[in-house]
Design an enzyme around this catalytic site. Structure first.
Site, mmCIF file in Angstrom:
data_model
loop_
_atom_site.group_PDB
_atom_site.id
_atom_site.type_symbol
_atom_site.label_atom_id
_atom_site.label_comp_id
_atom_site.label_asym_id
_atom_site.label_seq_id
_atom_site.Cartn_x
_atom_site.Cartn_y
_atom_site.Cartn_z
ATOM 1 N N ASN A 112 131.811 51.421 61.787
ATOM 2 C CA ASN A 112 131.678 52.810 61.346
ATOM 3 C C ASN A 112 133.048 53.302 60.897
ATOM 4 O OD1 ASN A 112 131.364 55.556 61.032
ATOM 5 N ND2 ASN A 112 130.380 55.899 63.004
ATOM 6 N N HIS A 123 125.005 56.657 55.544
ATOM 7 C CA HIS A 123 126.214 56.539 56.355
ATOM 8 C C HIS A 123 126.047 55.386 57.333
ATOM 9 C CE1 HIS A 123 129.401 57.192 59.120
ATOM 10 N NE2 HIS A 123 128.600 57.586 60.089
ATOM 11 N N CYS A 131 131.193 62.397 60.031
ATOM 12 C CA CYS A 131 130.419 61.319 59.402
ATOM 13 C C CYS A 131 129.602 61.778 58.201
ATOM 14 C CB CYS A 131 129.510 60.648 60.430
ATOM 15 S SG CYS A 131 130.416 59.671 61.652
#
Length: 357
Positions: free
Chosen positions: A314, A284, A115
């Site tokens: 995500n 993020h 990530c």
């Protein structure tokens, strides 16, 4: 000594073919739109059609970024590809993207920082351009998370409206064990074309990056690694779906809401600006609740923070370039604006970057 500074020449993104709203997931496990929104802020995500790979999505996003930059594929002299869901265990997606785009035999580098992959990758791209090793660099972040999903073909057909009916109760109950993770992810890709500028006040200004492996098993995949013989882990790993990410949500949340604001303050100090100077924070997109806590810690107003996890879920290495591209196109980021990228991911790896648009 550095001979150039790095700027974004163009950007673009794509998603998977199927828009899957929260309500659709209730067909295959014990969940609801309210349950998912309350915990994550997510309303929908996109999944690819079976057979679509991470490199396929990367190619689609790359073509959009090249068109936006008005750069031909022949001008690209370096590729950096960030993903945690490669087409194969090896080789990486960089070389696959190179071939699918019909590029020359330019270097192709793969980044595996999950990530935080796009922030780590940006620093690598910046170093390559500043050193003169690259002049027109293609940077892609792409993910096909549906490979993590422990769902049958019938389940996928139900959530993509290809079929009607109900799953067997034992399958429905099995899927419910993983609802806290499978509801999070989407399939997408974002890309940037990067190049040099001789203006030290524009482009990428600075980075701070950190890692802490002591808590690695708070967020990891407990299968398909060379800790096992064979490395795929055997029948037990498949039956128990150990290929689905294992996550200690409490630890991840605590790390994210503390480390991400720290990184923003640190990079601002390094560059010689303050948090108040930031025009747009692009974090993020892992969980809207995390980003709201980060925003509160940094005392930034809503108009200076961009979130789109509600629409995409995500998408790991793709979240930041997708959000950045949307900000550019809808006027939320304009020439001269100071943009801050920040993220934390498995490893743990985290960091922040500052860029003057």
């Amino acid at each position: 000594m550095p001979t150039a500074f790095t700027r974004v020449l163009g950007s673009g993104f794509v998603t998977g073919e199927h828009c899957v709203k929260n309500e659709a997931l209730s067909k295959i496990c014990d969940t609801s739109d309210e349950w998912i929104r309350e915990r994550t802020g997510i309303e929908q995500r996109y999944f690819v059609e079976e057979g679509t790979t991470t490199s396929d999505l990367g190619v689609r996003a790359a073509r959009k970024a090249l068109e936006d930059a008005k750069v031909s594929p022949e001008e690209i002299d370096y590729i950096v590809f960030a993903t945690m869901t490669p087409d194969y265990y090896f080789p990486g997606c960089g070389g696959l993207l190179q071939t699918k785009l019909g590029l020359a035999n330019v270097p192709a580098l793969d980044i595996r920082q999950q990530c935080s992959g796009f922030i780590y990758g940006l620093q690598v791209c910046d170093a390559l351009i500043r050193s003169g090793a690259a002049k027109r660099l293609l940077f892609v972040g792409a993910e096909v998370h549906t490979g993590f999903m422990p769902w049958s073909k019938q389940a996928f057909d139900l959530i993509t409206d290809k079929a009607q009916g109900e799953l067997p109760k034992d399958e429905h109950d099995f899927n419910t064990k993983f609802r806290d993770r499978t509801s999070l992810f989407g399939d997408a890709a974002g890309a940037m074309v990067l190049g040099p500028t001789d203006n030290p006040e524009r482009g990428l200004l600075g980075f701070v990056l950190h890692s802490d492996g002591s808590k690695a098993e708070s967020l990891y995949v407990a299968s398909a690694g060379f800790a096992y013989r064979p490395y795929v882990g055997g029948d037990t790993h498949i039956k128990e779906a150990r290929y689905v990410p294992s996550m200690d949500g409490r630890t991840v949340f605590k790390m994210a809401v503390s480390k991400m604001p720290e990184a923003v303050h640190e990079v601002c100090q390094k560059v010689g600006v303050t948090v108040d100077d930031i025009h747009m924070l692009i974090a993020h997109q892992a969980n809207l609740r995390i980003n709201e806590a980060v925003q509160k810690a940094l005392k930034l107003p809503d108009e200076r923070v961009y979130n789109n996890i509600q629409r995409y879920g995500n998408t790991t290495a793709a979240t930041i370039p997708i959000a950045y591209d949307e900000c550019r196109r809808n006027g939320k980021v304009k020439e001269g604006d100071l943009v801050c990228f920040v993220g934390l991911g498995a490893g743990f790896h985290w960091g922040a970057a500052l860029m003057r648009e």
